[in-house]
Motif scaffolding. Structure first.
Motif, PDB file in Angstrom:
ATOM      1  N   UNK A   1     -36.204 -19.247  -3.768  1.00 49.47           N
ATOM      2  CA  UNK A   1     -34.836 -19.733  -3.554  1.00 49.47           C
ATOM      3  C   UNK A   1     -33.810 -18.613  -3.725  1.00 49.47           C
ATOM      4  N   UNK A   2     -34.018 -17.752  -4.701  1.00 46.32           N
ATOM      5  CA  UNK A   2     -33.079 -16.646  -4.912  1.00 46.32           C
ATOM      6  C   UNK A   2     -33.089 -15.708  -3.714  1.00 46.32           C
ATOM      7  N   UNK A   3     -34.280 -15.394  -3.219  1.00 44.20           N
ATOM      8  CA  UNK A   3     -34.391 -14.518  -2.055  1.00 44.20           C
ATOM      9  C   UNK A   3     -33.674 -15.131  -0.861  1.00 44.20           C
ATOM     10  N   UNK A   4     -33.863 -16.438  -0.686  1.00 41.75           N
ATOM     11  CA  UNK A   4     -33.218 -17.127   0.440  1.00 41.75           C
ATOM     12  C   UNK A   4     -31.702 -17.013   0.385  1.00 41.75           C
ATOM     13  N   UNK A   5     -31.132 -17.459  -0.749  1.00 40.00           N
ATOM     14  CA  UNK A   5     -29.662 -17.519  -0.781  1.00 40.00           C
ATOM     15  C   UNK A   5     -29.027 -16.135  -0.825  1.00 40.00           C
ATOM     16  N   UNK A   6     -29.756 -15.133  -1.344  1.00 41.57           N
ATOM     17  CA  UNK A   6     -29.192 -13.779  -1.395  1.00 41.57           C
ATOM     18  C   UNK A   6     -29.121 -13.155  -0.001  1.00 41.57           C
ATOM     19  N   UNK A   7     -29.837 -13.759   0.956  1.00 44.59           N
ATOM     20  CA  UNK A   7     -29.847 -13.232   2.320  1.00 44.59           C
ATOM     21  C   UNK A   7     -28.964 -14.029   3.271  1.00 44.59           C
ATOM     22  N   UNK A   8     -28.437 -15.153   2.795  1.00 43.93           N
ATOM     23  CA  UNK A   8     -27.552 -15.959   3.630  1.00 43.93           C
ATOM     24  C   UNK A   8     -26.196 -15.279   3.778  1.00 43.93           C
ATOM     25  N   UNK A   9     -25.562 -15.520   4.909  1.00 45.21           N
ATOM     26  CA  UNK A   9     -24.203 -15.002   5.106  1.00 45.21           C
ATOM     27  C   UNK A   9     -23.228 -15.705   4.167  1.00 45.21           C
ATOM     28  N   UNK A  10     -23.413 -17.017   4.030  1.00 50.39           N
ATOM     29  CA  UNK A  10     -22.565 -17.816   3.149  1.00 50.39           C
ATOM     30  C   UNK A  10     -23.426 -18.849   2.428  1.00 50.39           C
ATOM     31  N   UNK A  11     -22.995 -19.238   1.228  1.00 54.43           N
ATOM     32  CA  UNK A  11     -23.728 -20.258   0.473  1.00 54.43           C
ATOM     33  C   UNK A  11     -22.742 -21.300  -0.060  1.00 54.43           C
ATOM     34  N   UNK A  12     -23.238 -22.520  -0.226  1.00 53.90           N
ATOM     35  CA  UNK A  12     -22.448 -23.527  -0.929  1.00 53.90           C
ATOM     36  C   UNK A  12     -22.640 -23.296  -2.422  1.00 53.90           C
ATOM     37  N   UNK A  13     -21.697 -23.723  -3.211  1.00 58.68           N
ATOM     38  CA  UNK A  13     -21.781 -23.517  -4.661  1.00 58.68           C
ATOM     39  C   UNK A  13     -21.871 -24.867  -5.363  1.00 58.68           C
ATOM     40  N   UNK A  14     -23.098 -25.349  -5.517  1.00 55.83           N
ATOM     41  CA  UNK A  14     -23.320 -26.665  -6.116  1.00 55.83           C
ATOM     42  C   UNK A  14     -24.377 -26.546  -7.215  1.00 55.83           C
ATOM     43  N   UNK A  15     -24.139 -27.121  -8.393  1.00 54.61           N
ATOM     44  CA  UNK A  15     -25.158 -27.115  -9.456  1.00 54.61           C
ATOM     45  C   UNK A  15     -26.360 -27.971  -9.059  1.00 54.61           C
ATOM     46  N   UNK A  16     -27.554 -27.461  -9.309  1.00 53.88           N
ATOM     47  CA  UNK A  16     -28.784 -28.181  -8.985  1.00 53.88           C
ATOM     48  C   UNK A  16     -29.843 -27.961 -10.052  1.00 53.88           C
TER      49      UNK A  16
ATOM     50  N   UNK B   1     -36.883 -27.244 -14.783  1.00 48.29           N
ATOM     51  CA  UNK B   1     -36.366 -26.839 -16.089  1.00 48.29           C
ATOM     52  C   UNK B   1     -35.159 -27.712 -16.429  1.00 48.29           C
ATOM     53  N   UNK B   2     -34.944 -28.022 -17.696  1.00 49.81           N
ATOM     54  CA  UNK B   2     -33.800 -28.854 -18.077  1.00 49.81           C
ATOM     55  C   UNK B   2     -32.469 -28.218 -17.693  1.00 49.81           C
ATOM     56  N   UNK B   3     -31.521 -29.058 -17.307  1.00 51.47           N
ATOM     57  CA  UNK B   3     -30.193 -28.577 -16.961  1.00 51.47           C
ATOM     58  C   UNK B   3     -30.059 -28.210 -15.492  1.00 51.47           C
ATOM     59  N   UNK B   4     -28.884 -27.709 -15.145  1.00 51.58           N
ATOM     60  CA  UNK B   4     -28.608 -27.301 -13.769  1.00 51.58           C
ATOM     61  C   UNK B   4     -28.015 -25.896 -13.755  1.00 51.58           C
ATOM     62  N   UNK B   5     -28.073 -25.298 -12.587  1.00 52.29           N
ATOM     63  CA  UNK B   5     -27.455 -23.982 -12.383  1.00 52.29           C
ATOM     64  C   UNK B   5     -26.877 -23.977 -10.973  1.00 52.29           C
ATOM     65  N   UNK B   6     -25.723 -23.354 -10.802  1.00 51.92           N
ATOM     66  CA  UNK B   6     -25.094 -23.327  -9.477  1.00 51.92           C
ATOM     67  C   UNK B   6     -25.549 -22.096  -8.701  1.00 51.92           C
ATOM     68  N   UNK B   7     -25.344 -22.160  -7.403  1.00 56.25           N
ATOM     69  CA  UNK B   7     -25.693 -21.027  -6.546  1.00 56.25           C
ATOM     70  C   UNK B   7     -24.927 -19.770  -6.951  1.00 56.25           C
ATOM     71  N   UNK B   8     -23.645 -19.948  -7.253  1.00 58.62           N
ATOM     72  CA  UNK B   8     -22.837 -18.782  -7.636  1.00 58.62           C
ATOM     73  C   UNK B   8     -23.299 -18.180  -8.952  1.00 58.62           C
ATOM     74  N   UNK B   9     -23.721 -19.006  -9.897  1.00 64.41           N
ATOM     75  CA  UNK B   9     -24.221 -18.495 -11.176  1.00 64.41           C
ATOM     76  C   UNK B   9     -25.475 -17.657 -10.963  1.00 64.41           C
ATOM     77  N   UNK B  10     -26.354 -18.127 -10.085  1.00 60.32           N
ATOM     78  CA  UNK B  10     -27.579 -17.371  -9.792  1.00 60.32           C
ATOM     79  C   UNK B  10     -27.227 -16.040  -9.119  1.00 60.32           C
ATOM     80  N   UNK B  11     -26.342 -16.089  -8.148  1.00 58.88           N
ATOM     81  CA  UNK B  11     -25.987 -14.867  -7.431  1.00 58.88           C
ATOM     82  C   UNK B  11     -25.239 -13.886  -8.330  1.00 58.88           C
ATOM     83  N   UNK B  12     -24.509 -14.393  -9.312  1.00 56.42           N
ATOM     84  CA  UNK B  12     -23.858 -13.504 -10.279  1.00 56.42           C
ATOM     85  C   UNK B  12     -24.902 -12.811 -11.148  1.00 56.42           C
ATOM     86  N   UNK B  13     -25.935 -13.548 -11.551  1.00 55.11           N
ATOM     87  CA  UNK B  13     -27.040 -12.938 -12.301  1.00 55.11           C
ATOM     88  C   UNK B  13     -27.725 -11.880 -11.444  1.00 55.11           C
TER      89      UNK B  13
END
Length: 298
Positions: free
Chosen positions: A178-193, A221-233
């Motif tokens: 999933x990280x590889x996918x969204x890091x290669x997209x031109x744009x991403x939505x920012x939703x916690x999942x 895993x317990x909890x959620x993380x947003x797309x932007x949080x992952x991309x910031x990491x």
């Protein structure tokens, strides 16, 4: 919930999905743990070939990591509906049925992309969908078939259904990650999942087989993380020059064929069984970003 245990035994796993991402990782985990395993040669849509595998291998447990997800994504399923049904519904049920006849537990890697945020499970509320909740997302044909087969598999007391979501691993070069996918997209939505860190959870699924656990499990895993949080990491730990752009769901809908599922799954049942299970953000850092770290984090 569990299936009758046969006492101390030497394990022998039969795994379907040799060429798939999860199936390949399962084989490596078995090797590292010294567990005997065999990849099934039969096709899910061919009952006789599955029966031959079970007869020839004589496994103690069966793992199903095969299925149609579509390439490059689930939009493929929208135009290949019969092929999707044949594997995801008919094939999975056939394997479960044969395993039941043999008294074998089937660990079935399913999906949690059968829910979407609603009035009772609002975004940001922390109220996740539980195992017994009825799926409410049928926006994609892929999700529709997965919800269909999950409902039918409830009748098989030998099946352990694991709801995987947006799987992530430490292999940041894998196109299915999933990280590889969204890091290669031109744009991403920012939703916690809710998401699944495979490095942590796949070994847990092996342990679930050893415990003969059955029923439905939110396998995230317990909890959620947003797309932007992952991309910031990703930017902090991997590539400091990385940048990305966001767009909203309405804009996303213009570039995809089928809607995507966004939700939070309640992982408390899994956490109770495995108290050591990390939260999604802890697991991301521990299993994915820190091992791959290329830049010092301020």
């Amino acid at each position: 919930m569990g299936f009758p245990a046969s006492g101390d035994q030497k394990y022998k796993f039969l795994i379907y999905g040799k060429t798939g991402w999860i199936g390949g990782l399962l084989g490596k985990i078995c090797e590292s743990q010294g567990i005997e395993y065999v990849y099934g040669s039969g096709r899910l849509e061919d009952r006789n070939s599955l029966a031959s595998d079970l007869e020839n291998v004589k496994p103690t447990h069966v793992f199903n990591a095969a299925g149609v997800t579509g390439r490059p994504n689930v939009d493929w399923c929208e135009s290949h509906k019969v092929e999707t049904i044949r594997t995801n519904v008919v094939g999975t049920l056939t394997l479960a049925d044969l395993c039941r006849d043999k008294g074998l537990v089937l660990i079935n890697y399913a999906t949690g992309c059968i829910f979407e945020y609603d009035d009772k499970h609002t975004l940001g509320s922390g109220i996740g969908f539980k195992e017994e909740d009825t799926p409410n997302f049928i926006g994609s044909f892929y999700s529709k078939t997965k919800a269909m087969v999950e409902e039918l598999l409830k009748n098989y007391e030998n099946v352990c259904t694991l709801r995987v979501r947006m799987p992530i691993s430490s292999d940041l070069n894998n196109p299915r990650n999933f990280i590889t996918k969204i890091s290669r997209y031109d744009k991403v939505v920012d939703i916690p999942n809710s998401m699944t860190i495979l490095d942590e959870l796949l070994p847990i699924s092996i342990e679930m087989a050893k415990r003969n656990l059955t029923g439905i499990w939110n396998f995230t895993n317990p909890g959620v993380v947003s797309h932007n949080e992952i991309l910031q990491m990703y930017k902090d730990y991997i590539n400091p020059s990385y940048t990305w752009k966001n767009f909203n769901l309405e804009e996303q809908a213009k570039v995809i064929v089928a809607p995507r599922s966004n939700n939070e799954l309640d992982a408390s049942k899994l956490k109770t069984e495995f108290p050591e299970l990390m939260s999604i953000k802890e697991s991301l850092l521990h299993y994915v970003f820190k091992p791959n770290q290329k830049t010092p984090v301020a």
